[in-house]
Design a protein around this motif. Structure first.
Motif, PDB file in Angstrom:
ATOM      1  N   PRO A  53      65.162  91.010 -45.451  1.00  0.00           N
ATOM      2  CA  PRO A  53      66.176  89.992 -45.761  1.00  0.00           C
ATOM      3  C   PRO A  53      67.544  90.381 -45.198  1.00  0.00           C
ATOM      4  O   PRO A  53      67.789  91.561 -44.895  1.00  0.00           O
ATOM      5  CB  PRO A  53      66.194  89.976 -47.292  1.00  0.00           C
ATOM      6  N   GLN A  62      70.399  90.252 -46.868  1.00  0.00           N
ATOM      7  CA  GLN A  62      71.111  90.965 -47.916  1.00  0.00           C
ATOM      8  C   GLN A  62      70.147  91.904 -48.654  1.00  0.00           C
ATOM      9  O   GLN A  62      68.963  91.625 -48.786  1.00  0.00           O
ATOM     10  CB  GLN A  62      71.737  89.971 -48.916  1.00  0.00           C
ATOM     11  N   ASN A  63      70.690  93.019 -49.127  1.00  0.00           N
ATOM     12  CA  ASN A  63      69.929  93.967 -49.948  1.00  0.00           C
ATOM     13  C   ASN A  63      68.657  94.452 -49.253  1.00  0.00           C
ATOM     14  O   ASN A  63      67.619  94.631 -49.893  1.00  0.00           O
ATOM     15  CB  ASN A  63      69.572  93.337 -51.297  1.00  0.00           C
ATOM     16  N   SER A  90      67.201  97.764 -50.631  1.00  0.00           N
ATOM     17  CA  SER A  90      66.372  97.616 -51.837  1.00  0.00           C
ATOM     18  C   SER A  90      64.983  97.105 -51.477  1.00  0.00           C
ATOM     19  O   SER A  90      63.979  97.509 -52.081  1.00  0.00           O
ATOM     20  CB  SER A  90      67.047  96.653 -52.816  1.00  0.00           C
ATOM     21  N   ALA A  91      64.920  96.212 -50.480  1.00  0.00           N
ATOM     22  CA  ALA A  91      63.625  95.687 -50.035  1.00  0.00           C
ATOM     23  C   ALA A  91      62.766  96.803 -49.442  1.00  0.00           C
ATOM     24  O   ALA A  91      61.554  96.863 -49.677  1.00  0.00           O
ATOM     25  CB  ALA A  91      63.842  94.573 -49.011  1.00  0.00           C
ATOM     26  N   ARG A 120      61.447  98.942 -52.236  1.00  0.00           N
ATOM     27  CA  ARG A 120      60.346  98.224 -52.907  1.00  0.00           C
ATOM     28  C   ARG A 120      59.072  98.307 -52.082  1.00  0.00           C
ATOM     29  O   ARG A 120      57.971  98.522 -52.616  1.00  0.00           O
ATOM     30  CB  ARG A 120      60.763  96.766 -53.114  1.00  0.00           C
ATOM     31  N   MET A 178      59.682  89.665 -46.127  1.00  0.00           N
ATOM     32  CA  MET A 178      60.424  89.934 -47.351  1.00  0.00           C
ATOM     33  C   MET A 178      61.736  89.180 -47.405  1.00  0.00           C
ATOM     34  O   MET A 178      62.631  89.509 -48.198  1.00  0.00           O
ATOM     35  CB  MET A 178      60.675  91.444 -47.471  1.00  0.00           C
ATOM     36  N   ARG A 179      61.855  88.117 -46.608  1.00  0.00           N
ATOM     37  CA  ARG A 179      63.121  87.395 -46.561  1.00  0.00           C
ATOM     38  C   ARG A 179      63.368  86.566 -47.816  1.00  0.00           C
ATOM     39  O   ARG A 179      64.514  86.273 -48.158  1.00  0.00           O
ATOM     40  CB  ARG A 179      63.142  86.492 -45.317  1.00  0.00           C
ATOM     41  N   ASP A 180      62.314  86.180 -48.510  1.00  0.00           N
ATOM     42  CA  ASP A 180      62.455  85.455 -49.772  1.00  0.00           C
ATOM     43  C   ASP A 180      62.497  86.482 -50.901  1.00  0.00           C
ATOM     44  O   ASP A 180      61.517  87.188 -51.138  1.00  0.00           O
ATOM     45  CB  ASP A 180      61.273  84.502 -49.960  1.00  0.00           C
ATOM     46  N   PRO A 181      63.623  86.607 -51.614  1.00  0.00           N
ATOM     47  CA  PRO A 181      63.728  87.630 -52.657  1.00  0.00           C
ATOM     48  C   PRO A 181      62.764  87.407 -53.818  1.00  0.00           C
ATOM     49  O   PRO A 181      62.504  88.333 -54.595  1.00  0.00           O
ATOM     50  CB  PRO A 181      65.185  87.508 -53.117  1.00  0.00           C
TER      51      PRO A 181
END
Length: 229
Positions: free
Chosen positions: A190, A192-193, A196-197, A200, A220-223
């Motif tokens: 993504p 942003q963040n 964190s992705a 995960r 992983m672009r959709d949080p």
């Protein structure tokens, strides 16, 4: 009598002033014309912002002939010569009154590598690609392809935890990252963040060995969810 004393003092001071003016004028002329010890370069002092750095290339770039006229040194040309040394980010040259030159140098901090598909180049934290190619891929550095932004610290630090799985990383549409694994999987991070992705994803792979499965894309672009193809 008093007037005569003042006149004597005036002319005495005047003569002393003339002598001093002649002396200092001659010293200045000698200095700038290259005559006398004061006009010679005494020492070149190089300081860098990193310790235990091999200064051989810098010393060679800053080398000047013995007995160089101190005031004939072109500081701009000398500084430009220093900037050609691989790894130098910035430099400055200062002439001191004691005949010494002070050269201060800062170096790029190389944190990764970049490839054009054939050779490998050191890549600094500000996205600068060093012009020192190698035909051997580094085994202990994250590898990037294509354009890179001005700051790669966050993505490099986050991706280092999965270094052995990464083939290369690329900057997509000047806004986000894709990670390509050695197993042929494209991981779409993504905007942003993304750190964190990645964390995960590392946990998921540790628990479910997702990198070892027959998949080609992890999106992983959709949080809210991870899409796998």
């Amino acid at each position: 009598m008093q007037g005569m004393k003042r006149s004597i003092w005036f002319w005495l001071c005047f003569i002393i002033a003339v002598i001093l003016a002649i002396y200092f004028t001659s010293r200045i002329i000698m200095t700038f014309s290259g005559m006398g010890n004061m006009s010679k370069l005494h020492k070149t002092i190089i300081t860098a912002d990193v310790g235990n750095k091999d200064m051989t290339a810098l010393s060679a770039a800053a080398s000047l002939p013995k007995n160089t006229n101190f005031y004939s040194i072109n500081l701009t040309d000398l500084n430009n010569n220093i900037m050609t040394v691989p790894g130098v980010r910035d430099s400055s040259v200062r002439r001191l009154p004691n005949g010494n030159l002070i050269i201060r140098v800062s170096f790029h901090r190389f944190v990764a590598a970049w490839t054009d598909g054939e050779n490998y180049f050191p890549l600094s934290d500000d996205g600068t690609i060093a012009n020192t190619p190698s035909d051997e891929r580094p085994t202990s550095a994250i590898l990037f392809r294509g354009p890179v932004p001005n700051d790669i610290n966050e993505i490099t630090n986050a991706a280092n935890d999965m270094l052995t799985d990464i083939d290369y990383i690329e900057w997509i549409e000047n806004r986000r990252w894709n990670i390509h694994t050695h197993g042929g999987i494209t991981i779409k991070l993504p905007e942003q963040n993304f750190a964190s992705a990645i964390a995960r994803l590392i946990t998921i792979n540790k628990n479910h060995n997702i990198f070892g499965r027959d998949i080609t894309v992890i999106d992983m672009r959709d949080p809210a969810r991870i899409l796998v193809k």
